[in-house]
Design a protein around this motif. Structure first.
Motif, PDB file in Angstrom:
ATOM      1  N   VAL A  40      28.652  63.995  38.702  1.00  0.00           N
ATOM      2  CA  VAL A  40      29.097  63.693  37.349  1.00  0.00           C
ATOM      3  C   VAL A  40      27.957  63.936  36.367  1.00  0.00           C
ATOM      4  CG1 VAL A  40      29.998  61.901  35.816  1.00  0.00           C
ATOM      5  CG2 VAL A  40      30.707  61.968  38.218  1.00  0.00           C
ATOM      6  N   MET A  41      28.265  64.625  35.256  1.00  0.00           N
ATOM      7  CA  MET A  41      27.256  64.892  34.246  1.00  0.00           C
ATOM      8  C   MET A  41      27.200  63.702  33.283  1.00  0.00           C
ATOM      9  SD  MET A  41      26.834  68.074  31.545  1.00  0.00           S
ATOM     10  CE  MET A  41      27.902  67.332  30.305  1.00  0.00           C
ATOM     11  N   THR A  42      26.408  62.711  33.623  1.00  0.00           N
ATOM     12  CA  THR A  42      26.242  61.568  32.734  1.00  0.00           C
ATOM     13  C   THR A  42      25.379  61.983  31.547  1.00  0.00           C
ATOM     14  OG1 THR A  42      24.235  60.792  33.838  1.00  0.00           O
ATOM     15  CG2 THR A  42      26.346  60.023  34.725  1.00  0.00           C
ATOM     16  N   ALA A  43      25.403  61.167  30.512  1.00  0.00           N
ATOM     17  CA  ALA A  43      24.599  61.460  29.326  1.00  0.00           C
ATOM     18  C   ALA A  43      23.113  61.500  29.682  1.00  0.00           C
ATOM     19  CB  ALA A  43      24.862  60.407  28.250  1.00  0.00           C
ATOM     20  N   ASN A  44      22.667  60.587  30.514  1.00  0.00           N
ATOM     21  CA  ASN A  44      21.265  60.555  30.928  1.00  0.00           C
ATOM     22  C   ASN A  44      20.898  61.782  31.754  1.00  0.00           C
ATOM     23  OD1 ASN A  44      20.639  58.154  29.646  1.00  0.00           O
ATOM     24  ND2 ASN A  44      21.123  56.883  31.433  1.00  0.00           N
ATOM     25  N   ALA A  45      21.791  62.188  32.655  1.00  0.00           N
ATOM     26  CA  ALA A  45      21.531  63.370  33.495  1.00  0.00           C
ATOM     27  C   ALA A  45      21.427  64.624  32.631  1.00  0.00           C
ATOM     28  CB  ALA A  45      22.631  63.524  34.531  1.00  0.00           C
ATOM     29  N   MET A  46      22.299  64.726  31.621  1.00  0.00           N
ATOM     30  CA  MET A  46      22.274  65.887  30.742  1.00  0.00           C
ATOM     31  C   MET A  46      20.997  65.918  29.912  1.00  0.00           C
ATOM     32  SD  MET A  46      24.907  66.972  27.713  1.00  0.00           S
ATOM     33  CE  MET A  46      24.398  65.523  26.767  1.00  0.00           C
ATOM     34  N   ARG A  47      20.591  64.769  29.376  1.00  0.00           N
ATOM     35  CA  ARG A  47      19.373  64.716  28.559  1.00  0.00           C
ATOM     36  C   ARG A  47      18.148  65.092  29.383  1.00  0.00           C
ATOM     37  NH1 ARG A  47      21.967  60.288  25.766  1.00  0.00           N
ATOM     38  NH2 ARG A  47      21.221  58.798  27.329  1.00  0.00           N
ATOM     39  N   LEU A  48      18.080  64.612  30.620  1.00  0.00           N
ATOM     40  CA  LEU A  48      16.962  64.947  31.498  1.00  0.00           C
ATOM     41  C   LEU A  48      16.961  66.434  31.835  1.00  0.00           C
ATOM     42  CD1 LEU A  48      14.544  63.980  33.164  1.00  0.00           C
ATOM     43  CD2 LEU A  48      16.134  63.496  35.045  1.00  0.00           C
ATOM     44  N   PHE A  49      18.144  66.976  32.087  1.00  0.00           N
ATOM     45  CA  PHE A  49      18.297  68.404  32.381  1.00  0.00           C
ATOM     46  C   PHE A  49      17.776  69.251  31.230  1.00  0.00           C
ATOM     47  CE2 PHE A  49      21.011  72.181  31.791  1.00  0.00           C
ATOM     48  CZ  PHE A  49      20.727  72.875  32.954  1.00  0.00           C
ATOM     49  N   ILE A  50      18.194  68.926  30.010  1.00  0.00           N
ATOM     50  CA  ILE A  50      17.775  69.687  28.825  1.00  0.00           C
ATOM     51  C   ILE A  50      16.282  69.497  28.560  1.00  0.00           C
ATOM     52  CG2 ILE A  50      18.043  69.884  26.320  1.00  0.00           C
ATOM     53  CD1 ILE A  50      20.334  71.124  27.913  1.00  0.00           C
ATOM     54  N   LYS A  51      15.782  68.286  28.742  1.00  0.00           N
ATOM     55  CA  LYS A  51      14.360  68.007  28.525  1.00  0.00           C
ATOM     56  C   LYS A  51      13.492  68.860  29.446  1.00  0.00           C
ATOM     57  CE  LYS A  51      10.935  64.263  28.709  1.00  0.00           C
ATOM     58  NZ  LYS A  51      10.717  62.807  28.993  1.00  0.00           N
ATOM     59  N   ASN A  52      13.869  68.939  30.716  1.00  0.00           N
ATOM     60  CA  ASN A  52      13.099  69.731  31.685  1.00  0.00           C
ATOM     61  C   ASN A  52      13.203  71.229  31.399  1.00  0.00           C
ATOM     62  OD1 ASN A  52      12.196  67.492  33.124  1.00  0.00           O
ATOM     63  ND2 ASN A  52      13.983  67.476  34.475  1.00  0.00           N
ATOM     64  N   LEU A  53      14.388  71.689  30.988  1.00  0.00           N
ATOM     65  CA  LEU A  53      14.568  73.104  30.683  1.00  0.00           C
ATOM     66  C   LEU A  53      13.754  73.520  29.471  1.00  0.00           C
ATOM     67  CD1 LEU A  53      15.926  75.820  31.148  1.00  0.00           C
ATOM     68  CD2 LEU A  53      17.914  74.979  29.864  1.00  0.00           C
ATOM     69  N   ARG A  54      13.707  72.672  28.445  1.00  0.00           N
ATOM     70  CA  ARG A  54      12.958  73.003  27.228  1.00  0.00           C
ATOM     71  C   ARG A  54      11.475  73.259  27.509  1.00  0.00           C
ATOM     72  NH1 ARG A  54      16.259  69.185  23.477  1.00  0.00           N
ATOM     73  NH2 ARG A  54      17.274  70.694  22.096  1.00  0.00           N
TER      74      ARG A  54
ATOM     75  N   LEU B 150      15.824  76.169  22.148  1.00  0.00           N
ATOM     76  CA  LEU B 150      17.088  75.525  22.486  1.00  0.00           C
ATOM     77  C   LEU B 150      17.427  74.465  21.442  1.00  0.00           C
ATOM     78  CD1 LEU B 150      19.379  75.336  24.540  1.00  0.00           C
ATOM     79  CD2 LEU B 150      17.989  73.715  25.853  1.00  0.00           C
ATOM     80  N   LYS B 151      18.559  74.630  20.781  1.00  0.00           N
ATOM     81  CA  LYS B 151      18.973  73.738  19.706  1.00  0.00           C
ATOM     82  C   LYS B 151      20.220  72.954  20.104  1.00  0.00           C
ATOM     83  CE  LYS B 151      15.949  75.197  16.563  1.00  0.00           C
ATOM     84  NZ  LYS B 151      14.954  74.315  15.928  1.00  0.00           N
ATOM     85  N   ASN B 152      20.371  71.776  19.483  1.00  0.00           N
ATOM     86  CA  ASN B 152      21.499  70.903  19.768  1.00  0.00           C
ATOM     87  C   ASN B 152      22.334  70.669  18.514  1.00  0.00           C
ATOM     88  OD1 ASN B 152      22.135  67.513  19.856  1.00  0.00           O
ATOM     89  ND2 ASN B 152      23.039  68.870  21.382  1.00  0.00           N
ATOM     90  N   VAL B 153      23.652  70.749  18.669  1.00  0.00           N
ATOM     91  CA  VAL B 153      24.575  70.337  17.613  1.00  0.00           C
ATOM     92  C   VAL B 153      25.192  69.031  18.089  1.00  0.00           C
ATOM     93  CG1 VAL B 153      26.630  70.902  16.274  1.00  0.00           C
ATOM     94  CG2 VAL B 153      25.066  72.724  16.995  1.00  0.00           C
TER      95      VAL B 153
ATOM     96  N   LEU C 209      12.996  78.498  37.410  1.00  0.00           N
ATOM     97  CA  LEU C 209      14.147  77.705  37.002  1.00  0.00           C
ATOM     98  C   LEU C 209      14.914  77.193  38.215  1.00  0.00           C
ATOM     99  CD1 LEU C 209      15.598  80.044  34.219  1.00  0.00           C
ATOM    100  CD2 LEU C 209      14.004  78.145  33.919  1.00  0.00           C
ATOM    101  N   THR C 210      15.535  76.041  38.057  1.00  0.00           N
ATOM    102  CA  THR C 210      16.456  75.565  39.084  1.00  0.00           C
ATOM    103  C   THR C 210      17.736  76.401  38.988  1.00  0.00           C
ATOM    104  OG1 THR C 210      17.541  73.945  37.662  1.00  0.00           O
ATOM    105  CG2 THR C 210      15.539  73.231  38.836  1.00  0.00           C
ATOM    106  N   LYS C 211      18.598  76.273  39.977  1.00  0.00           N
ATOM    107  CA  LYS C 211      19.858  77.020  39.967  1.00  0.00           C
ATOM    108  C   LYS C 211      20.689  76.664  38.733  1.00  0.00           C
ATOM    109  CE  LYS C 211      24.036  77.865  42.709  1.00  0.00           C
ATOM    110  NZ  LYS C 211      24.761  77.543  43.964  1.00  0.00           N
ATOM    111  N   LYS C 212      20.767  75.371  38.394  1.00  0.00           N
ATOM    112  CA  LYS C 212      21.538  74.948  37.232  1.00  0.00           C
ATOM    113  C   LYS C 212      20.926  75.485  35.941  1.00  0.00           C
ATOM    114  CE  LYS C 212      23.481  70.632  39.078  1.00  0.00           C
ATOM    115  NZ  LYS C 212      23.500  69.162  38.969  1.00  0.00           N
ATOM    116  N   GLU C 213      19.589  75.440  35.857  1.00  0.00           N
ATOM    117  CA  GLU C 213      18.913  75.921  34.649  1.00  0.00           C
ATOM    118  C   GLU C 213      19.162  77.412  34.448  1.00  0.00           C
ATOM    119  OE1 GLU C 213      15.119  72.792  34.593  1.00  0.00           O
ATOM    120  OE2 GLU C 213      14.929  74.763  35.553  1.00  0.00           O
TER     121      GLU C 213
END
Length: 233
Positions: free
Chosen positions: A193-207, A215-218, A160-164
């Protein structure tokens, strides 16, 4: 059936050192059903090579093996390695051996013969020897080791990366929805800055490194985990 502690052994590796072929083969077969990887050696010289090659999480070694001793082997390791857990097995209950063994920071000293009960007791102590809040069960056979920043399924380790690692620990320790705001404040750097694209990429890679559907999203709120099995070690 393995209890919850012993089920976590599949996240670890073990080196088993025993000079008697029959005992080594029997115990090795048991260990293979419990650990992620099992390495074996019939003497201290072979054990030293395999220790350096594989760096196991646990060493189980006999004390007397011909002209060599497991105590000398572990003493050499302890000169540079204080973290690898050690279980010693021996037919000897001699006080001299016991005193020498206590200096090696053992998990357990097993007096032979090795039975299923005393082996499982020692292995449970090994699992419990790890600091709680550092190893978490995600789902059956999936484990998150915060100290190593890895997720393991028993067959494969995902780095995992540090953020993950920070996000996953927050997710499993809080055991609730982690909001987008918490994600940004706790995980993202102050200078980014946590842009929407940065967050989606972060979650995609972590999954990709987690159990399927874990991992679920509300929508509009945040993320949570879909598991009833999470427990601190």
């Amino acid at each position: 059936m393995k209890n919850n502690s012993l089920s976590k052994l599949c996240a670890f590796t073990v080196l088993y050192v025993e000079d008697e072929d029959g005992i080594r083969n029997n115990i090795e077969e048991i260990l293979k059903h419990l650990f992620k990887e099992v390495y074996s050696a019939k003497n201290c010289s072979e054990a030293s090579i395999k220790y350096l090659q594989f760096k196991p999480d646990l060493i189980i070694t006999d004390i007397r093996m011909g002209n060599e001793t497991g105590i000398d082997f572990i003493k050499k390791i302890r000169q540079t390695d204080s973290k690898t857990r050690v279980i010693i097995t021996s037919a000897y209950t001699d006080l001299e051996y016991l005193l020498k063994a206590t200096e090696l920071h053992l998990v357990k000293y097993i007096v032979k013969p090795i039975t299923n009960d005393n082996l499982m007791e020692a292995l449970e102590l090994f699992v419990k020897s790890f600091d709680d809040n550092k190893i978490y069960t995600l789902t059956q056979n999936w484990f998150f080791d915060y100290t190593k920043s890895t997720v393991s399924n028993g067959n494969e380790d995902f780095l995992l990366t540090k953020k993950e690692a920070m996000f996953l620990k927050l997710l499993v320790s809080k055991n609730r929805i982690i909001t987008y705001e918490e994600l940004e404040n706790s995980i993202w750097d102050d200078d980014s800055v946590m842009t929407a694209n940065a967050m989606r990429l972060f979650i995609k890679n972590l999954r990709k490194k987690l159990p399927e559907n874990f991992l679920k999203n509300v929508q509009g709120i945040g993320y949570y985990h879909d598991s009833k099995a999470i427990q601190d070690l």
